[in-house]
Design a protein around this motif. Sequence first.
Motif, PDB file in Angstrom:
ATOM      1  N   ALA A  73     -92.324 -31.590  38.051  1.00 25.08           N
ATOM      2  CA  ALA A  73     -91.351 -31.322  36.989  1.00 25.08           C
ATOM      3  C   ALA A  73     -90.173 -30.515  37.525  1.00 25.08           C
ATOM      4  O   ALA A  73     -90.264 -29.860  38.564  1.00 25.08           O
ATOM      5  N   VAL A  74     -89.066 -30.589  36.771  1.00 25.84           N
ATOM      6  CA  VAL A  74     -87.860 -29.813  37.091  1.00 25.84           C
ATOM      7  C   VAL A  74     -87.361 -29.137  35.821  1.00 25.84           C
ATOM      8  O   VAL A  74     -87.485 -29.677  34.719  1.00 25.84           O
ATOM      9  N   GLY A  75     -86.780 -27.970  35.996  1.00 24.47           N
ATOM     10  CA  GLY A  75     -86.203 -27.284  34.849  1.00 24.47           C
ATOM     11  C   GLY A  75     -85.661 -25.941  35.271  1.00 24.47           C
ATOM     12  O   GLY A  75     -85.787 -25.525  36.425  1.00 24.47           O
ATOM     13  N   GLY A  76     -85.040 -25.266  34.327  1.00 26.72           N
ATOM     14  CA  GLY A  76     -84.476 -23.960  34.600  1.00 26.72           C
ATOM     15  C   GLY A  76     -84.082 -23.289  33.310  1.00 26.72           C
ATOM     16  O   GLY A  76     -84.466 -23.728  32.220  1.00 26.72           O
ATOM     17  N   LEU A  77     -83.298 -22.247  33.452  1.00 25.95           N
ATOM     18  CA  LEU A  77     -82.916 -21.445  32.296  1.00 25.95           C
ATOM     19  C   LEU A  77     -82.013 -22.242  31.372  1.00 25.95           C
ATOM     20  O   LEU A  77     -81.040 -22.858  31.797  1.00 25.95           O
ATOM     21  N   ASP A  82     -80.473 -27.430  31.464  1.00 27.21           N
ATOM     22  CA  ASP A  82     -81.047 -28.479  30.611  1.00 27.21           C
ATOM     23  C   ASP A  82     -80.495 -29.881  30.873  1.00 27.21           C
ATOM     24  O   ASP A  82     -81.279 -30.806  31.118  1.00 27.21           O
ATOM     25  N   PRO A  83     -79.170 -30.102  30.840  1.00 27.91           N
ATOM     26  CA  PRO A  83     -78.700 -31.480  31.028  1.00 27.91           C
ATOM     27  C   PRO A  83     -79.040 -32.041  32.404  1.00 27.91           C
ATOM     28  O   PRO A  83     -79.266 -33.235  32.551  1.00 27.91           O
ATOM     29  N   ILE A  84     -79.109 -31.163  33.402  1.00 25.96           N
ATOM     30  CA  ILE A  84     -79.448 -31.625  34.760  1.00 25.96           C
ATOM     31  C   ILE A  84     -80.914 -32.053  34.796  1.00 25.96           C
ATOM     32  O   ILE A  84     -81.252 -33.114  35.330  1.00 25.96           O
ATOM     33  N   ALA A  85     -81.788 -31.236  34.216  1.00 22.98           N
ATOM     34  CA  ALA A  85     -83.216 -31.572  34.197  1.00 22.98           C
ATOM     35  C   ALA A  85     -83.451 -32.881  33.449  1.00 22.98           C
ATOM     36  O   ALA A  85     -84.235 -33.729  33.888  1.00 22.98           O
ATOM     37  N   PHE A 102     -88.467 -29.555  31.923  1.00 20.72           N
ATOM     38  CA  PHE A 102     -88.832 -28.414  31.091  1.00 20.72           C
ATOM     39  C   PHE A 102     -87.632 -27.482  30.984  1.00 20.72           C
ATOM     40  O   PHE A 102     -86.670 -27.580  31.744  1.00 20.72           O
ATOM     41  N   SER A 103     -87.699 -26.594  30.014  1.00 26.09           N
ATOM     42  CA  SER A 103     -86.624 -25.641  29.779  1.00 26.09           C
ATOM     43  C   SER A 103     -87.225 -24.240  29.681  1.00 26.09           C
ATOM     44  O   SER A 103     -88.240 -24.045  29.004  1.00 26.09           O
ATOM     45  N   VAL A 104     -86.624 -23.285  30.378  1.00 23.68           N
ATOM     46  CA  VAL A 104     -87.091 -21.895  30.344  1.00 23.68           C
ATOM     47  C   VAL A 104     -86.231 -21.117  29.351  1.00 23.68           C
ATOM     48  O   VAL A 104     -85.004 -21.120  29.451  1.00 23.68           O
ATOM     49  N   ARG A 105     -86.892 -20.486  28.397  1.00 23.56           N
ATOM     50  CA  ARG A 105     -86.168 -19.665  27.419  1.00 23.56           C
ATOM     51  C   ARG A 105     -85.617 -18.401  28.085  1.00 23.56           C
ATOM     52  O   ARG A 105     -86.185 -17.910  29.062  1.00 23.56           O
ATOM     53  N   ARG A 126     -96.439 -28.196  40.491  1.00 18.83           N
ATOM     54  CA  ARG A 126     -95.433 -27.891  41.519  1.00 18.83           C
ATOM     55  C   ARG A 126     -94.071 -28.328  40.970  1.00 18.83           C
ATOM     56  O   ARG A 126     -93.879 -29.496  40.657  1.00 18.83           O
ATOM     57  N   VAL A 127     -93.160 -27.374  40.868  1.00 16.53           N
ATOM     58  CA  VAL A 127     -91.894 -27.629  40.183  1.00 16.53           C
ATOM     59  C   VAL A 127     -90.693 -27.198  41.012  1.00 16.53           C
ATOM     60  O   VAL A 127     -90.807 -26.381  41.937  1.00 16.53           O
ATOM     61  N   VAL A 128     -89.546 -27.756  40.638  1.00 15.85           N
ATOM     62  CA  VAL A 128     -88.258 -27.344  41.204  1.00 15.85           C
ATOM     63  C   VAL A 128     -87.482 -26.633  40.101  1.00 15.85           C
ATOM     64  O   VAL A 128     -87.375 -27.134  38.985  1.00 15.85           O
ATOM     65  N   ILE A 129     -86.966 -25.457  40.439  1.00 17.40           N
ATOM     66  CA  ILE A 129     -86.100 -24.724  39.508  1.00 17.40           C
ATOM     67  C   ILE A 129     -84.673 -25.220  39.715  1.00 17.40           C
ATOM     68  O   ILE A 129     -84.168 -25.267  40.843  1.00 17.40           O
ATOM     69  N   ILE A 130     -84.046 -25.601  38.605  1.00 15.86           N
ATOM     70  CA  ILE A 130     -82.686 -26.161  38.612  1.00 15.86           C
ATOM     71  C   ILE A 130     -81.710 -25.113  38.092  1.00 15.86           C
ATOM     72  O   ILE A 130     -82.018 -24.387  37.159  1.00 15.86           O
ATOM     73  N   GLU A 131     -80.537 -25.059  38.687  1.00 17.25           N
ATOM     74  CA  GLU A 131     -79.446 -24.194  38.213  1.00 17.25           C
ATOM     75  C   GLU A 131     -78.161 -25.002  38.194  1.00 17.25           C
ATOM     76  O   GLU A 131     -77.970 -25.881  39.043  1.00 17.25           O
TER      77      GLU A 131
END
Length: 196
Positions: A73-77, A82-85, A102-105, A126-131
Motif C-alpha cells: 500500500a501507499v499513502g501519506g498525510l 491523497d491524490p497521489i496515493a 491509505f490516508s493518514v489523519r 509493507r508500505v511506501v509513505i507518499i508526500e
Amino acid sequence: MDTPRDQLLRLLVQHSFQHSAEPVFTLASGRKSRYYINCKQTTFMSEAMPLLGRLFFERIKAAEQKDDTQITAVGGLTLGADPIAYAVAYHSALQGTPIQAFSVRKEPKGHGTQKWVEGFERLGARVVIIEDVVTTGASTLKAIDGALHAGFQIVKVLALVDRQEGGREELQRKGYDLESIYTTEDLMRLVRQSGD
C-alpha cells in the motif's frame, strides 16, 4: 516526444510553482523562502493523475526489485498525499498488480476507534509513505508516525518534490531515505529554459 516525467514537470511549473529573487514566501514552518510550491494545484488535475500514477508506480516497482520485497500500500498525510496515493492505486490496478491506498489523519480520530489511518489496514503491511512536497520533513515524519501506529512497516518515502531545505537530511537522521521525482532545482531549470 516528451516523457511522462517532462509532462508532469511542465504542469508543476505552470500550476504549482512561484519563485522570487528574495525570500518573500512564508512556509508552514514559519520560515521564509524564495520558492512557493503548492503541488495540490497540479495533483488534483485530471491530466496530472495518469502521470503521477505511472511515475510513482515505476519507482515503487524499482524499490521492490532492489529490496526483493512486495509493497502492499501507499499513502501519506492528508490532504497532500491523497491524490497521489489514489493515482498510484488506480494505475497499479490497470497494470494487474494492485497496490492499495491509505490516508493518514493529521490527528487520530476523536471518536469511535480513534484511528490514525483510513482506507487500507493490515498489521505488518509493507508500505511506501507518499508526500507531495518535502521541506523540513516534519509532515512526513507525522505521516510515518501515523503509519507506524497502524502497524505498517515503512519500506520507502517517496515525494513528488524535494524542496532541498533540510527535509531529506532530517528523514535520514530518523532512519528513512527520501526519494523524490523532482527537486526545486528541476523546477527552476525548466523556468530558466522557458525564459520566465
